[in-house]
Design a protein around this motif. Structure first.
Motif, PDB file in Angstrom:
ATOM      1  N   ASP A 139      -3.955   3.253  -5.434  1.00 30.41           N
ATOM      2  CA  ASP A 139      -4.161   2.447  -4.237  1.00 30.41           C
ATOM      3  C   ASP A 139      -5.623   2.052  -4.076  1.00 30.41           C
ATOM      4  O   ASP A 139      -6.489   2.493  -4.821  1.00 30.41           O
ATOM      5  N   ASP A 140      -5.872   1.187  -3.089  1.00 27.93           N
ATOM      6  CA  ASP A 140      -7.204   0.589  -2.911  1.00 27.93           C
ATOM      7  C   ASP A 140      -8.295   1.605  -2.635  1.00 27.93           C
ATOM      8  O   ASP A 140      -9.459   1.375  -2.934  1.00 27.93           O
ATOM      9  N   ILE A 141      -7.922   2.692  -2.012  1.00 32.22           N
ATOM     10  CA  ILE A 141      -8.957   3.617  -1.559  1.00 32.22           C
ATOM     11  C   ILE A 141      -9.757   4.162  -2.756  1.00 32.22           C
ATOM     12  O   ILE A 141     -10.978   4.226  -2.708  1.00 32.22           O
ATOM     13  N   ASP A 142      -9.072   4.495  -3.834  1.00 33.57           N
ATOM     14  CA  ASP A 142      -9.769   5.000  -5.027  1.00 33.57           C
ATOM     15  C   ASP A 142     -10.756   3.946  -5.528  1.00 33.57           C
ATOM     16  O   ASP A 142     -11.895   4.232  -5.841  1.00 33.57           O
ATOM     17  N   PHE A 143     -10.261   2.712  -5.578  1.00 31.90           N
ATOM     18  CA  PHE A 143     -11.096   1.640  -6.084  1.00 31.90           C
ATOM     19  C   PHE A 143     -12.319   1.425  -5.196  1.00 31.90           C
ATOM     20  O   PHE A 143     -13.449   1.324  -5.676  1.00 31.90           O
ATOM     21  N   LEU A 144     -12.094   1.356  -3.881  1.00 33.34           N
ATOM     22  CA  LEU A 144     -13.197   1.068  -2.964  1.00 33.34           C
ATOM     23  C   LEU A 144     -14.259   2.162  -3.002  1.00 33.34           C
ATOM     24  O   LEU A 144     -15.455   1.875  -2.972  1.00 33.34           O
ATOM     25  N   ASN A 192       0.815  -1.223   0.000  1.00 29.08           N
ATOM     26  CA  ASN A 192       0.000   0.000   0.000  1.00 29.08           C
ATOM     27  C   ASN A 192       0.844   1.266   0.000  1.00 29.08           C
ATOM     28  O   ASN A 192       0.312   2.365  -0.048  1.00 29.08           O
ATOM     29  N   ASN A 193       2.168   1.096   0.108  1.00 29.57           N
ATOM     30  CA  ASN A 193       3.036   2.266   0.172  1.00 29.57           C
ATOM     31  C   ASN A 193       4.132   2.246  -0.880  1.00 29.57           C
ATOM     32  O   ASN A 193       5.155   2.906  -0.741  1.00 29.57           O
ATOM     33  N   LYS A 216      -2.594  -6.057  -7.186  1.00 28.04           N
ATOM     34  CA  LYS A 216      -1.580  -5.249  -6.490  1.00 28.04           C
ATOM     35  C   LYS A 216      -0.496  -4.805  -7.466  1.00 28.04           C
ATOM     36  O   LYS A 216       0.049  -3.706  -7.353  1.00 28.04           O
TER      37      LYS A 216
END
Ligand code: SF4
Lengths: 463, 198
Positions: free
Chosen positions: B175-180, B112-113, B166
């Motif tokens: 990162d995942d936040i955009d997707f979620l 994630n980083n 990933k």
């Protein structure tokens, strides 16, 4: 084919599966604390995102808080600023905060269960690896990193691949003086610190069933120490009895509905696990760790190994050097300088009762400093209501105010370099309890006996 | 998040097993409320004496060893979920950690980083550590698109695994936040039919 407990709950929380196989996984409850949340709130701000479901978040201040004079402002400026930041963020986003001074404040993994926030069948996350504790109620609960804290804040979901499933069955009766803590230290010593990496563990068997909720929490708490993503135990009458009447537990008709659902939460008989281990409860004796990872545990009356696998030799020697122990020697009779009873592993009322019961009418050795840090304000109040504070004080044990304290030494409760501390916490890593500190993990009972005798003793001879 | 494609660099060896996050970044340095500056305290108690002077025998203080890859012993990153461990490694200039085993939470935090965990076999790890100790200038090429770790002096490439989603994220810096957040509708629909509403 039957389903495991884990799969029943997992399947009920899949929003959708994306190409590549990962699941958009729904989170029922999100617990936050001051250390791993500020950067997540910052992330929301940076991206201009709202908090998606604020009513599913509960916050507390625990990692950094002092355990004395909690009614006064925090002296240490950095700790104060972190706690202030949490208060500020919670106010701004409308998150329920059980901060310092609140009757519900405490270690995040102690307050969730005791308030009835943690319930069977739920999914629970927190930016803290010991979130596995909540699995004792038959929940899927696991620790996440700060980026994921931000993801849950923004969407109440995580993107996850389903872990593999492992079952650890412990059959039979635990011998007198052997506690849940010994059971889990024994299992971790057998599997090693990486033994369950990639797995989610279900604990089963008659020895697990007969544990109290407190004991089950101790077991699930330390799942992470063998690398597991989390640990869980199917809910049963013990679970329901514990939850009934707790502030956030369902009431009345809702309670009946809840029970009906919770009773469906168990692994079907024909369910399969990718990995299974079985242990005999009668072989477990009181345990202690000699090294610098939680897998380095031995029976109290056994010797430090004299030989390890070639690949482990370097870490083994390094850890013995750090601890000041020799390969092959016994730890019995070694001097103890500090005793710490606390942490999300062993700071619940039952743990404090166990210690008070042992030390009643006895005195700690004069060279030992013994502190007891309750897991929550409620535990502290209960201990006082039962008069345990007086018994402890008479024995020379100091009952503090709640927090993580010397478990990770972010506040001023530190063990000095070179000193030996028998600790009921979960990690004996180098410097975990303060730079140079030497930690020996054990049960509250072993810790109490070590404080009284001033050295490591075989507690079973003193019962 | 910084994109990751192909990294060519020498490496720093750290031949210790079970390196936990308390060693990577001790708890007393977790009091910041932003993500920056953790590199200074990376491996603090291994790197510095109590008085703040560097410990000469610690690998990261050895000027022979430079580079953006850390090659570490088995079960790297066990212990706490603190993402600060990944931030500290990135902040100190590392972009890849090679080990024969990673703790789950650390692996996720690293990904994630923009810090790539490369898992190799015990044998490869052992050989790499020896190679770097003998020749600290040994060049490694971490090729994410091809999922290969090239070791030019060995004339050898070692494949490594990474979750396809990933990999996309790293290559593109997503990162995942955009997707979620983009899944909001599906999430709201799900919420209306949760089995047991807590
Ligand atoms: S008591 Fe220790 S292990 Fe538990 S949450 Fe606090 S710091 Fe983490």
């Amino acid at each position: 084919m039957g389903k495991t407990l884990f799969d029943k709950i997992w399947d009920a929380h899949v929003v959708r599966t994306i190409a590549g196989g990962q699941d958009v996984f729904y989170i029922d409850k999100h617990l936050i604390h001051e250390v791993t949340s500020p950067q997540a709130f910052e992330e929301l701000e940076k991206r201009n995102l709202p908090l998606f479901r604020k009513e599913q978040i509960v916050a507390t201040a625990d990692h950094n808080v002092p355990t004395k004079n909690q009614h006064l402002p925090i002296e240490e400026p950095l700790s104060r600023s972190q706690v202030d930041k949490l208060t500020e963020n919670c106010a701004k986003y409308g998150v329920e905060l059980y901060g310092l001074g609140h009757p519900y404040q405490g270690i995040v993994h102690v307050i969730g269960p005791e308030l009835g926030i943690t319930q069977p069948g739920m999914t629970i996350v927190c930016g803290d690896s010991h979130t596995s504790t909540h699995g004792a109620f038959g929940t899927i609960a696991f620790g996440i990193g700060t980026s994921q804290v931000a993801q849950v804040m923004a969407s109440q979901c995580l993107l996850l691949s389903r872990p593999k499933r492992m079952r650890i069955t412990v059959e039979g009766d635990l011998k007198p003086g052997v506690t849940a803590k010994d059971l889990i230290l024994y299992v971790i010593a057998a599997l090693g610190t990486g033994g369950a990496t990639g797995y989610f563990v279900e604990y089963a068997g008659s020895a697990i069933r007969s544990l109290s909720m407190e004991g089950r929490m101790t077991v699930c708490n330390m799942s992470i120490e063998m690398g597991a993503r989390g640990g869980m135990i199917a809910p049963d009458e013990t679970t329901f009895a514990y939850l009934k009447g707790r502030p956030f537990a369902p009431q009345g008709e809702r309670w009946e509905e809840a029970i009906a659902y919770w009773q469906t939460l168990y692994s079907d008989e024909d369910a399969t696990f990718e990995m299974e281990y079985t242990f005999n409860a009668a072989s477990i004796t009181p345990m202690i760790t000699y090294g610098t990872n939680p897998g380095m545990g031995i029976a109290l009356n056994a010797n430090v190994p004299s030989q390890v696998k070639a690949s482990e030799q370097v870490s083994f020697e390094k850890s013995l050097q750090y601890m000041g122990f020799q390969a092959g020697e016994s730890l019995l009779g070694k001097q103890v300088d500090y005793v710490f009873i606390g942490s999300c592993t062993n700071s619940r009322i039952e743990d404090i009762r166990m210690v008070a019961n042992y030390v009643q009418g006895k005195k700690k050795a004069s060279h030992v400093e013994a502190i007891i840090v309750p897991g929550s304000k409620q535990v502290e109040q209960q201990a006082i209501a039962e008069g345990l504070d007086k018994i402890l004080a008479e024995a020379g044990f100091e009952l503090r105010e709640p927090g993580c304290s010397a478990c990770l030494a972010m506040n001023e409760d530190k063990i000095p370099a070179g000193a030996y501390c028998v600790s009921t916490s979960n990690r004996n890593f180098e410097g975990r309890q303060g730079p140079g500190s030497r930690t020996l993990l054990a049960s509250p009972l072993v810790a109490a006996a070590s404080a009284v005798e001033g050295k490591i003793v075989d507690v079973t001879e003193y019962l | 998040m910084e994109k990751f494609e192909i990294l060519r660099t020498s490496a720093v060896p750290l031949p210790i097993e079970n390196i936990d996050t308390d060693q990577i970044i001790p708890a007393r340095f977790l009091k910041a409320t932003s993500r920056e500056g953790f590199g200074e305290n990376l491996f603090r108690d291994w790197r510095y004496n109590g008085d703040g002077t560097p410990k000469a025998d610690f690998e990261l203080n050895n000027p022979r060893y430079q580079g953006q890859v850390l090659v570490a012993g088995k079960n790297f990153g066990c212990g706490s979920s603190r993402e600060h461990a990944a931030w500290a490694l990135s902040d100190a200039g590392f972009r890849t950690v090679i080990s024969s085993y990673f703790a789950d939470i650390f692996r996720g935090n690293a990904l994630n980083n923009g810090l790539l965990p490369v898992q190799v076999s015990d044998e490869v790890l052992e050989r790499l550590l020896v190679q770097i100790e003998q020749d600290p200038e040994t060049e490694l090429i971490v090729d994410l698109p091809a999922q290969q770790l090239h070791v030019p002096v060995w004339e050898k490439s070692i494949p490594f695994e990474i979750d396809p989603y990933k990999k996309e994220c790293l290559l593109n810096g997503y990162d995942d936040i955009d997707f979620l957040v983009s899944q909001k509708e599906a999430i709201e629909t799900y919420e209306t039919k949760r089995v047991w509403v807590y």
